[in-house]
Design an enzyme around this catalytic site. Structure first.
Site, short mmCIF file in Angstrom:
data_model
loop_
_atom_site.label_atom_id
_atom_site.label_comp_id
_atom_site.label_asym_id
_atom_site.label_seq_id
_atom_site.Cartn_x
_atom_site.Cartn_y
_atom_site.Cartn_z
N ASN A 191 35.24 14.47 76.62
CA ASN A 191 34.16 14.45 77.59
C ASN A 191 34.43 13.34 78.60
O ASN A 191 34.77 12.22 78.20
CB ASN A 191 32.82 14.21 76.89
CG ASN A 191 32.42 15.36 75.98
OD1 ASN A 191 32.68 16.51 76.29
ND2 ASN A 191 31.81 15.04 74.85
N VAL A 229 29.78 7.67 75.01
CA VAL A 229 30.43 6.38 74.74
C VAL A 229 31.56 6.22 75.75
O VAL A 229 32.50 7.03 75.77
CB VAL A 229 30.97 6.32 73.29
CG1 VAL A 229 31.71 5.00 73.07
CG2 VAL A 229 29.83 6.47 72.28
N HIS A 275 37.95 8.79 74.31
CA HIS A 275 38.20 9.27 72.96
C HIS A 275 38.47 10.77 72.98
O HIS A 275 37.89 11.50 73.79
CB HIS A 275 37.03 8.95 72.02
CG HIS A 275 35.69 9.33 72.57
ND1 HIS A 275 35.02 8.55 73.49
CD2 HIS A 275 34.90 10.41 72.34
CE1 HIS A 275 33.88 9.14 73.81
NE2 HIS A 275 33.79 10.28 73.12
#
Ligand code: 5GP
Ligand code: ZN
Length: 112
Positions: free
Chosen positions: A86, A95, A99
Site C-alpha cells: 500500500n 504505517v 512494507h
C-alpha cells in the site's frame, strides 16, 4: 527518537513475531492477520513509502521481494500467496514505513 512503529520494532523496542532478519531486512507476523499466515517484510532503514524510493534502493527492494516466496514457503504457503504494498493514504497505507504484505492460507480466501 523515531516515532515510527516499525522503526521501534527494528530497534527491539516493541516486540514482534519475527519471521526473518538479516543486516538490511526484517520480517514479522502482522498483528491483525488477513489470512492464516500474514507477515510483513520491511527494510531496517526508514523509508516512508514506495514512492519515496530512488534508484539507490533498487537492491534493497529486490532483496525484499525475493524474500517473499522463500519466507512464504517456510511459513507453509505451498499453494501460493499474495503480496501487497500500500502506498500513501490513497493507497490504504496506515504505517508509513514501507512494507510488503505477504499473506495466504486459511478461509476465507484473502480478497485484497
Ligand atoms: P498498511 O495499511 O500500512 O499497508 O498496513 C500496516 C499493517 O501493519 C497492518 O496490517 C497492521 O495490522 C500492521 N501493524 C500495525 N501495527 C503493528 C504492530 O505494532 N505490530 C505488528 N506486528 N503489525 C502491526
Ligand atoms: Zn520507520
Amino acid at each position: 527518537m523515531s516515532e515510527c512503529i516499525f522503526c521501534k520494532i527494528v530497534a527491539g523496542e516493541i516486540p514482534s513475531g519475527k519471521v526473518y532478519e538479516d543486516d538490511e531486512v526484517l520480517a514479522f507476523h502482522d498483528i491483525h492477520p488477513f489470512a492464516r499466515v500474514h507477515f510483513l517484510i520491511i527494510p531496517k532503514v526508514h523509508i516512508a513509502t514506495l514512492a519515496d524510493c530512488t534508484p539507490a534502493h533498487e537492491g534493497l527492494l529486490g532483496r525484499m521481494l525475493l524474500l517473499a516466496p522463500r519466507l512464504a514457503k517456510e511459513q507453509g504457503l505451498d499453494a501460493g500467496f499474495k503480496t501487497l504494498i500500500n502506498t500513501g493514504r490513497g493507497g490504504g497505507q496506515e504505517v508509513f514505513h514501507i512494507h510488503v504484505h505477504v499473506f495466504g492460507g486459511g478461509d476465507p480466501v484473502p480478497r485484497t
